[in-house]
Design an enzyme around this catalytic site. Structure first.
Site, short mmCIF file in Angstrom:
data_model
loop_
_atom_site.label_atom_id
_atom_site.label_comp_id
_atom_site.label_asym_id
_atom_site.label_seq_id
_atom_site.Cartn_x
_atom_site.Cartn_y
_atom_site.Cartn_z
N GLN A 148 0.84 -1.20 0.00
CA GLN A 148 0.00 0.00 0.00
C GLN A 148 0.88 1.26 0.00
O GLN A 148 1.74 1.39 0.86
CB GLN A 148 -0.87 -0.02 1.26
CG GLN A 148 -1.80 1.15 1.42
CD GLN A 148 -2.45 1.17 2.81
OE1 GLN A 148 -1.80 0.93 3.81
NE2 GLN A 148 -3.74 1.45 2.85
N GLY A 149 0.66 2.14 -0.97
CA GLY A 149 1.42 3.39 -1.02
C GLY A 149 0.56 4.57 -0.64
O GLY A 149 0.00 5.25 -1.51
N TYR A 150 0.41 4.81 0.66
CA TYR A 150 -0.43 5.90 1.15
C TYR A 150 0.40 7.01 1.81
O TYR A 150 0.54 8.09 1.28
CB TYR A 150 -1.45 5.37 2.17
CG TYR A 150 -2.74 4.86 1.58
CD1 TYR A 150 -2.77 4.28 0.31
CD2 TYR A 150 -3.94 4.92 2.29
CE1 TYR A 150 -3.95 3.81 -0.23
CE2 TYR A 150 -5.12 4.44 1.76
CZ TYR A 150 -5.12 3.88 0.50
OH TYR A 150 -6.29 3.42 -0.01
N SER A 151 0.96 6.70 3.00
CA SER A 151 1.65 7.73 3.80
C SER A 151 2.89 8.25 3.08
O SER A 151 3.52 7.53 2.30
CB SER A 151 2.09 7.14 5.14
OG SER A 151 0.98 6.81 5.90
N GLU B 198 -11.24 -1.95 6.23
CA GLU B 198 -10.09 -2.25 7.06
C GLU B 198 -10.45 -2.24 8.53
O GLU B 198 -9.87 -2.94 9.33
CB GLU B 198 -9.01 -1.19 6.79
CG GLU B 198 -7.65 -1.53 7.39
CD GLU B 198 -6.64 -0.42 7.17
OE1 GLU B 198 -7.01 0.64 6.64
OE2 GLU B 198 -5.50 -0.63 7.56
N SER C 48 -4.54 6.77 13.12
CA SER C 48 -4.13 6.71 14.52
C SER C 48 -5.37 6.85 15.43
O SER C 48 -6.43 7.30 14.99
CB SER C 48 -3.14 7.82 14.84
OG SER C 48 -3.79 9.07 14.78
N GLU D 261 -5.91 9.01 17.58
CA GLU D 261 -6.32 10.43 17.63
C GLU D 261 -7.15 10.79 16.39
O GLU D 261 -8.15 11.51 16.49
CB GLU D 261 -5.10 11.34 17.75
CG GLU D 261 -4.40 11.27 19.10
CD GLU D 261 -3.69 9.94 19.36
OE1 GLU D 261 -3.27 9.27 18.39
OE2 GLU D 261 -3.59 9.55 20.54
#
Lengths: 391, 378
Positions: free
Chosen positions: A126-129, A244, A375, A377
């Site tokens: 997965q290429g997200y962040s 997810e 996260s 948060e």
């Protein structure tokens, strides 16, 4: 209101239980139980075994080669899988990309990729962040510029789990800089063997190589690899996250982990008596068991909603937060129970009991579970805004 | 697997919620608890007419064949308005004692009258020295001929101030701490030798200490089996805990909803305080506390009728611990987020706070139930 299974569901449960009993290799079970890392070959071999039995793409509908199970059947399968001590057929292709392609992919993309995911022939990452786009994912900067019938991609992705194992990557890229940032994002499929891709390892605090940073330098990707339309990437990413959320809670696996810990508390000793006779630890174990029960019933409620064809209610948003907190506190408990053996690092059974060899590694790595997949948060921000109407 | 309510249950839920919303607001409640009686007998009659007092009992016993889920529906709605009428003491504790252990005569005469709203009950087991231990019974029941003579004192009895009849635990054999040798007796609160000392509890309701001096009853007053009362009492108290947990959910949810509304309105620094991330996350934590506690209350209700006693007791203790901890969190947060006004008598927030503080200690503290759970889990 009841938590009973139907006759058919009970038969299904028996069938799954028997299958795991007969087909789960002892070494896979043992490694999973003590939290030892799996190599790529070991993972693929186990996934292929699941796949041959029709137990890999368990959440998929029949028309795409899945078993077409109900939500309850999926729950039963996952519970039996975990109780048998089998690792989940962890695959981003199965859990994340599959549902996206079914909903947004072209017929050609579906025909090409879905069977290969099902047979475990591809490893997707997965290429997200990005270094500058973590919780604020929409600020991602990796560029995709159309040049003829190819996109030219430049930028970098980070925290790419098992990017070094993967031959394919589903990626969020920026295709438009002149609009609201969410609307300039597209979803694209990239061949990890393409020229201009550099995968560099990031060693995590468990001392292992799970994570990577991936660099894209003029990487050319065919236009037909775009999923959905240009600018639809953010919508697709959000759709993917709903698939997810519940799996990430890991309730069934935490239950097994807990019962193993409880057994350990009876066999390990302190002050000449079983650990469980330590009042403080005994009550801590009881408290963990109670928290797990709350998590399990919250999971049931979400499941019952899904089974009844309703969208998961507000309780599903707690599952990720509470589920990952539980994973962390159980790993902490194992470290506490390990006593002196908590210091052991990358050793073998000649040095320490197998159950504690990876205790600290697991505890360390699981710090990530309240960070990845949104996260804690960010989850709370989302609940505050979407469910509580706080702005 | 099905977590939805039946259409009858939905009707009851709507009905009780509507009653609390329209007829039991904070002001009304304050007036009720300020009366000498401390509760509203006319409302109690109304509950009976609406069938709420008989809902969980079997049809043979004159009820409507419901169960723990139905009790929870009513208790949660009552919790949302802190209803003080003695549903727990009379219907859940007293009613269940008779439904589970009563003789046909006791059921016909007393349970029937409870369902009709004509008799109020209480279950009295705690004594000065016993704290939460049901088996610690110093009250004696000495047999003489066909009669039993009861002597001893029961303390902090829920609904004890209002009860027409009291089910008391007394020792018929064995030593003070022994589970065997306890018998439950149905005693008329006005019988000679019974003295009831009433007082107000922290939440505005009424409790009582009940002393018995040479109170004479016949063998027909025994509820359940002679010397075998402990298991019955344990089951009855478990049903009370389950119901009380549901009530706590109603109170927690009310606190959450009221606090959420407050932080959207209350302005400081020129903006609603609900726009601050710190406040938002605390509201989300309250929300999670309510919903995961609700899961536990459901779990508890589903296992309450289990024939596996260990499973039932574990479920009850787990719920009491979990909801105890989470309700305390919600109550403290609601006061904190309201600021100064949250600590005043004037606002309802503090009253929910008191009610939940009482809940945490009722029928065994969090610590007591954590130990009970651990003992059962070993």
């Amino acid at each position: 209101m009841n938590i009973d299974y139907t006759k058919e569901e009970l038969e299904f449960q028996q069938e799954v239980r028997t299958w795991f009993k007969e087909n789960l290799p002892e070494d896979v079970k043992r490694k999973h139980q003590i939290g030892a890392p799996f190599s790529k070959d070991e993972t693929v071999a186990w996934q292929k075994t699941l796949s041959k039995a029709g137990y890999f793409v368990v959440g998929w509908p029949e028309e795409h080669g899945g078993p077409g199970w109900t939500a309850t059947q999926r729950y039963i399968f996952d519970s039996e899988r975990a109780a048998a001590g089998a690792p989940v057929g962890m695959s981003m292709g199965v859990i994340m990309l599959g549902p996206v392609l079914m909903a947004f992919g072209t017929q050609e993309q579906k025909d090409l990729y879905l069977p290969r995911i099902k047979d475990c022939d591809d490893w997707w990452c997965q290429g997200y962040s990005e270094p500058g786009a973590g919780s604020d994912l929409a600020s991602l900067k990796t560029q995709a510029v159309l040049d003829g019938d190819e996109y030219v991609i430049n930028g970098t992705k980070i925290w790419t789990t098992y990017g070094h194992h993967a031959n394919l990557c589903f990626c969020l890229v920026r295709t438009d800089n002149d609009c609201k940032q969410q609307l300039g994002i597209s979803f694209i499929l990239i061949d990890m063997e393409a020229e201009g891709i550099d995968v560099r390892p990031i060693i995590s605090i468990d001392g292992e190589h799970h994570l990577n940073q991936v660099f894209f330098d003029d990487v050319r990707v065919p236009k037909k690899n775009l999923v959905g339309a240009e600018g639809q990437g953010w919508t697709i990413a959000k759709y993917l996250l709903t698939h997810e959320r519940t799996t990430i809670a890991g309730v069934a696996d935490s239950k097994l982990n807990f019962s193993n810990l409880k057994e350990l508390a009876k066999t390990q000793t302190a002050n000449g008596a079983p650990l469980i006779e330590d009042e403080q630890l005994r009550l801590k174990i009881a408290e963990e068991e109670i928290k797990l029960l709350a998590l399990e019933y919250t999971n049931f409620r979400t499941l019952a909603d899904t089974a009844a064809g309703r969208a998961p209610g507000p309780e599903s948003s707690l599952l990720k937060v509470k589920g990952t907190e539980t994973q962390q506190s159980l790993s902490e408990l194992r470290v506490e129970m390990a006593g002196n053996y908590a210091y052991v690092w990358k050793a073998d059974e000649t040095v320490a009991p197998a159950e504690f060899l990876h205790a600290t590694e697991q505890y360390n790595f699981l710090r990530a579970c309240t960070i990845y997949g949104g996260s804690t948060e960010v989850q709370k921000n989302v609940v505050a805004k979407m469910l509580l109407g706080l702005k | 697997m099905d977590f939805s309510l039946s259409s009858e249950q939905k009707l009851i839920k709507d009905g009780v919620e509507k009653f609390v919303r329209n007829e039991y607001d904070f002001e009304t409640r304050n007036k009720i608890i300020a009366t000498e009686d401390g509760f509203d007998r006319a409302l109690w009659k109304q509950f009976a007419e609406l069938g709420w007092l008989g809902i969980s009992f079997s049809e043979e016993d004159g009820g409507f064949g419901g169960g723990a889920i139905d009790t929870n529906i009513i208790m949660e709605a009552f919790g949302s308005g802190m209803v003080v009428e003695p549903y727990l003491a009379t219907v859940v504790l007293g009613g269940n004692a008779l439904a589970l252990g009563g003789t046909p005569t006791q059921k016909e005469e007393v349970l029937g009258s409870v369902i009709a709203g004509e008799t109020l009950l209480a279950v009295a087991y705690a004594e000065t020295q016993s704290r939460f231990q049901l088996s610690d019974v110093a009250t004696t029941a000495a047999k003489s001929g066909e009669q039993y003579s009861l002597n001893g004192e029961k303390v902090v009895v829920y609904g004890g101030a209002w009860a027409d009849k009291v089910i008391v635990s007394a020792r018929t054999s064995g030593d003070q701490m022994s589970e065997a040798g306890i018998t439950l007796f149905l005693v008329d609160a006005k019988a000679s030798g019974v003295s009831v000392t009433s007082y107000q509890s922290m939440d505005g309701a009424r409790m009582a200490n009940i002393a018995m001096k040479n109170v004479t009853v016949g063998a027909d007053a025994i509820v359940g089996q002679l010397d075998q009362g402990y298991a019955l009492l344990d089951q009855v108290v478990d049903s009370g805990i389950s119901a009380l947990c549901a009530e706590a959910i109603g109170e927690m949810n009310a606190l959450f909803q009221k606090t959420l509304a407050f932080v959207k309105e209350r302005e400081q620094f020129g903006v609603a305080i609900g726009s601050f991330q710190t406040i938002q996350h605390r509201l989300v934590d309250m929300f999670m506390a309510v919903e995961s506690s609700r899961s536990m209350a459901i779990m508890n209700a589903l296992k309450l009728s289990s024939t596996d006693v260990t499973e039932r007791k574990k479920a009850v203790s787990a719920a009491k611990v979990y909801i105890g901890q989470n309700s305390r969190h919600c109550a403290q947060e609601a006061v904190q987020l309201h600021g100064g006004i949250g600590v005043t008598e004037e606002l309802d927030i503090g009253h929910y706070f008191r009610r939940l503080t009482l809940f945490c200690g009722a029928f065994g503290s969090t610590n007591h139930h954590l130990k009970r759970f651990a003992d059962l889990s070993d």
